[in-house]
Design a protein around this motif. Structure first.
Motif, PDB file in Angstrom:
ATOM      1  N   LEU A 135       0.502  -1.605   0.268  1.00 31.81           N
ATOM      2  CA  LEU A 135      -0.144  -0.129  -0.321  1.00 31.81           C
ATOM      3  C   LEU A 135       0.888   1.623   0.092  1.00 31.81           C
ATOM      4  N   CYS A 136       1.543   0.873   0.588  1.00 32.48           N
ATOM      5  CA  CYS A 136       2.703   2.576   0.714  1.00 32.48           C
ATOM      6  C   CYS A 136       3.695   2.405  -0.985  1.00 32.48           C
ATOM      7  N   CYS A 137       3.304   1.623  -2.120  1.00 31.21           N
ATOM      8  CA  CYS A 137       3.521   2.039  -3.151  1.00 31.21           C
ATOM      9  C   CYS A 137       2.956   2.623  -4.132  1.00 31.21           C
ATOM     10  N   VAL A 138       1.632   2.711  -3.083  1.00 33.94           N
ATOM     11  CA  VAL A 138       0.247   2.733  -4.076  1.00 33.94           C
ATOM     12  C   VAL A 138      -0.178   4.226  -3.726  1.00 33.94           C
TER      13      VAL A 138
ATOM     14  N   ASP B 230      18.167   1.074  -5.881  1.00 33.18           N
ATOM     15  CA  ASP B 230      18.050   2.829  -6.423  1.00 33.18           C
ATOM     16  C   ASP B 230      17.142   3.534  -6.086  1.00 33.18           C
ATOM     17  N   ARG B 231      15.756   2.673  -5.167  1.00 31.90           N
ATOM     18  CA  ARG B 231      14.443   3.637  -4.504  1.00 31.90           C
ATOM     19  C   ARG B 231      14.860   4.942  -3.545  1.00 31.90           C
ATOM     20  N   PRO B 232      14.524   5.647  -4.262  1.00 31.31           N
ATOM     21  CA  PRO B 232      14.469   7.131  -3.480  1.00 31.31           C
ATOM     22  C   PRO B 232      14.821   6.399  -2.050  1.00 31.31           C
ATOM     23  N   LEU B 233      14.703   7.847  -1.497  1.00 29.24           N
ATOM     24  CA  LEU B 233      15.504   8.404   0.086  1.00 29.24           C
ATOM     25  C   LEU B 233      13.814   7.765   0.888  1.00 29.24           C
ATOM     26  N   THR B 234      12.709   8.602   0.126  1.00 26.00           N
ATOM     27  CA  THR B 234      11.112   8.723   0.776  1.00 26.00           C
ATOM     28  C   THR B 234      10.866   7.123   0.712  1.00 26.00           C
ATOM     29  N   CYS B 235      11.456   6.431   0.171  1.00 24.05           N
ATOM     30  CA  CYS B 235      10.621   5.310  -0.027  1.00 24.05           C
ATOM     31  C   CYS B 235      12.148   4.558   1.267  1.00 24.05           C
ATOM     32  N   ARG B 236      13.136   4.442   1.307  1.00 24.84           N
ATOM     33  CA  ARG B 236      13.794   3.900   1.982  1.00 24.84           C
ATOM     34  C   ARG B 236      13.849   4.432   3.687  1.00 24.84           C
TER      35      ARG B 236
ATOM     36  N   ASP C  62       1.727  10.495  -2.696  1.00 24.38           N
ATOM     37  CA  ASP C  62       2.026  10.654  -4.451  1.00 24.38           C
ATOM     38  C   ASP C  62       3.738  11.052  -3.773  1.00 24.38           C
ATOM     39  N   ILE C  63       4.160  10.294  -3.888  1.00 26.28           N
ATOM     40  CA  ILE C  63       6.012  10.859  -3.801  1.00 26.28           C
ATOM     41  C   ILE C  63       6.533  11.672  -4.872  1.00 26.28           C
ATOM     42  N   ASP C  64       6.655  12.550  -5.238  1.00 25.67           N
ATOM     43  CA  ASP C  64       7.685  13.180  -5.902  1.00 25.67           C
ATOM     44  C   ASP C  64       8.535  12.563  -6.541  1.00 25.67           C
ATOM     45  N   GLU C  65       9.962  12.207  -5.742  1.00 23.78           N
ATOM     46  CA  GLU C  65      11.255  11.616  -6.430  1.00 23.78           C
ATOM     47  C   GLU C  65      10.686  10.972  -7.929  1.00 23.78           C
ATOM     48  N   LEU C  66       9.592  10.502  -7.581  1.00 25.63           N
ATOM     49  CA  LEU C  66       9.265   9.330  -8.870  1.00 25.63           C
ATOM     50  C   LEU C  66       8.210   9.849  -9.435  1.00 25.63           C
ATOM     51  N   ASP C  67       7.862  11.806  -9.203  1.00 22.74           N
ATOM     52  CA  ASP C  67       6.110  11.831 -10.108  1.00 22.74           C
ATOM     53  C   ASP C  67       5.433  10.561 -10.136  1.00 22.74           C
TER      54      ASP C  67
ATOM     55  N   GLY D  82       7.507  -7.422  -5.075  1.00 21.89           N
ATOM     56  CA  GLY D  82       8.426  -5.441  -3.953  1.00 21.89           C
ATOM     57  C   GLY D  82       8.224  -5.184  -5.811  1.00 21.89           C
ATOM     58  N   CYS D  83       9.422  -4.106  -4.721  1.00 20.65           N
ATOM     59  CA  CYS D  83      10.081  -3.475  -5.837  1.00 20.65           C
ATOM     60  C   CYS D  83      10.908  -3.664  -6.490  1.00 20.65           C
ATOM     61  N   LEU D  84      10.157  -3.863  -7.476  1.00 21.05           N
ATOM     62  CA  LEU D  84      12.115  -4.175  -8.740  1.00 21.05           C
ATOM     63  C   LEU D  84      13.055  -2.902  -9.369  1.00 21.05           C
TER      64      LEU D  84
ATOM     65  N   VAL E  12       0.026   3.252  -8.479  1.00 20.52           N
ATOM     66  CA  VAL E  12       0.949   2.281  -8.116  1.00 20.52           C
ATOM     67  C   VAL E  12       2.203   2.782  -9.344  1.00 20.52           C
ATOM     68  N   CYS E  13       2.941   2.365  -8.348  1.00 22.34           N
ATOM     69  CA  CYS E  13       3.785   2.809  -8.831  1.00 22.34           C
ATOM     70  C   CYS E  13       4.512   1.949  -9.528  1.00 22.34           C
ATOM     71  N   ARG E  14       5.219   2.892 -10.639  1.00 24.72           N
ATOM     72  CA  ARG E  14       5.722   2.151 -12.239  1.00 24.72           C
ATOM     73  C   ARG E  14       6.960   0.510 -11.678  1.00 24.72           C
ATOM     74  N   HIS E  15       7.025   0.885 -10.399  1.00 27.35           N
ATOM     75  CA  HIS E  15       8.254   0.044  -9.645  1.00 27.35           C
ATOM     76  C   HIS E  15       7.564  -1.004  -9.360  1.00 27.35           C
ATOM     77  N   CYS E  16       6.620  -1.022  -8.657  1.00 26.08           N
ATOM     78  CA  CYS E  16       5.875  -2.137  -8.321  1.00 26.08           C
ATOM     79  C   CYS E  16       5.133  -3.110  -8.767  1.00 26.08           C
ATOM     80  N   MET E  17       5.668  -4.339  -8.127  1.00 28.17           N
ATOM     81  CA  MET E  17       4.745  -5.453  -8.955  1.00 28.17           C
ATOM     82  C   MET E  17       3.911  -6.440  -7.630  1.00 28.17           C
TER      83      MET E  17
HETATM   84  S1  SF4 Z   1      10.035   2.816  -5.621  1.00 24.37           S
HETATM   85 FE1  SF4 Z   1      10.277   0.689  -5.301  1.00 24.37          FE
HETATM   86  S2  SF4 Z   1       9.544   0.936  -2.970  1.00 24.37           S
HETATM   87 FE2  SF4 Z   1       9.761   3.264  -4.051  1.00 24.37          FE
HETATM   88  S3  SF4 Z   1       7.151   3.402  -4.355  1.00 24.37           S
HETATM   89 FE3  SF4 Z   1       7.902   2.184  -6.458  1.00 24.37          FE
HETATM   90  S4  SF4 Z   1       7.793   0.142  -5.880  1.00 24.37           S
HETATM   91 FE4  SF4 Z   1       7.485   1.302  -3.692  1.00 24.37          FE
END
Ligand code: SF4
Ligand code: SF4
Length: 134
Positions: free
Chosen positions: A15-18, A47-53, A21-26, A41-43, A32-37
């Motif tokens: 859910l935190c990938c959905v 390299d995920r941004p600091l906000t995610c880390r 809003d996350i500025d670094e990822l637009d 999980g995170c693809l 759903v984040c474009r990196h979220c499978m």
């Molecule tokens: S980069 Fe990874 S951890 Fe961050 S929102 Fe996207 S899928 Fe989630």
């Protein structure tokens, strides 16, 4: 020394990938984040941004939240920033926060936040509600 984190894992929750809003990822909210499978999980984990880390929801960090607050069960993601409590509601379950045992707990949290000059805010899609705990 900080308090030890409860022995909990996200499991299949993403859910935190959905929801946020996350500025670094637009990434807009509730997309759903474009990196979220799903189920993987995170693809882009390395390299995920600091906000995610830096992020863990309150269920991951506060053992006083019972199991029914797991975001996949509650359909809410909760986090704290100082005295402010933010609740992002899964828009597929827009009324989840109004059901018990959730609403009573949200009101209690709101009251505690208010005593500390904070507040509790609930985001559901485009709707924003401040719960004042009174
Ligand atoms: S980069 Fe990874 S951890 Fe961050 S929102 Fe996207 S899928 Fe989630
Ligand atoms: S919302 Fe919480 S439980 Fe769900 S993936 Fe994010 S940190 Fe994990």
């Amino acid at each position: 020394m900080g308090e030890a984190l409860p022995d909990r894992s996200c499991g299949t929750c993403t859910l935190c990938c959905v929801l946020p809003d996350i500025d670094e990822l637009d990434k807009p909210a509730n997309h759903v984040c474009r990196h979220c499978m799903v189920d993987t999980g995170c693809l882009a984990y390395a390299d995920r941004p600091l906000t995610c880390r830096d992020f863990l929801c309150l269920w991951r960090t506060d053992s006083s939240l019972e199991d029914h607050w797991h975001p996949e069960r509650s359909h809410m993601m909760v986090y704290r920033q100082g005295p402010q409590v933010t609740v992002l509601v899964d828009p597929r379950f827009p009324e989840s926060w109004q059901a018990e045992p959730y609403l009573g707990t949200l009101r209690r949290w709101a009251e505690v936040a208010r005593e500390d000059n904070g507040y509790l805010v609930v985001f559901t899609g485009d709707q924003v509600r401040v719960i004042d705990g009174r």
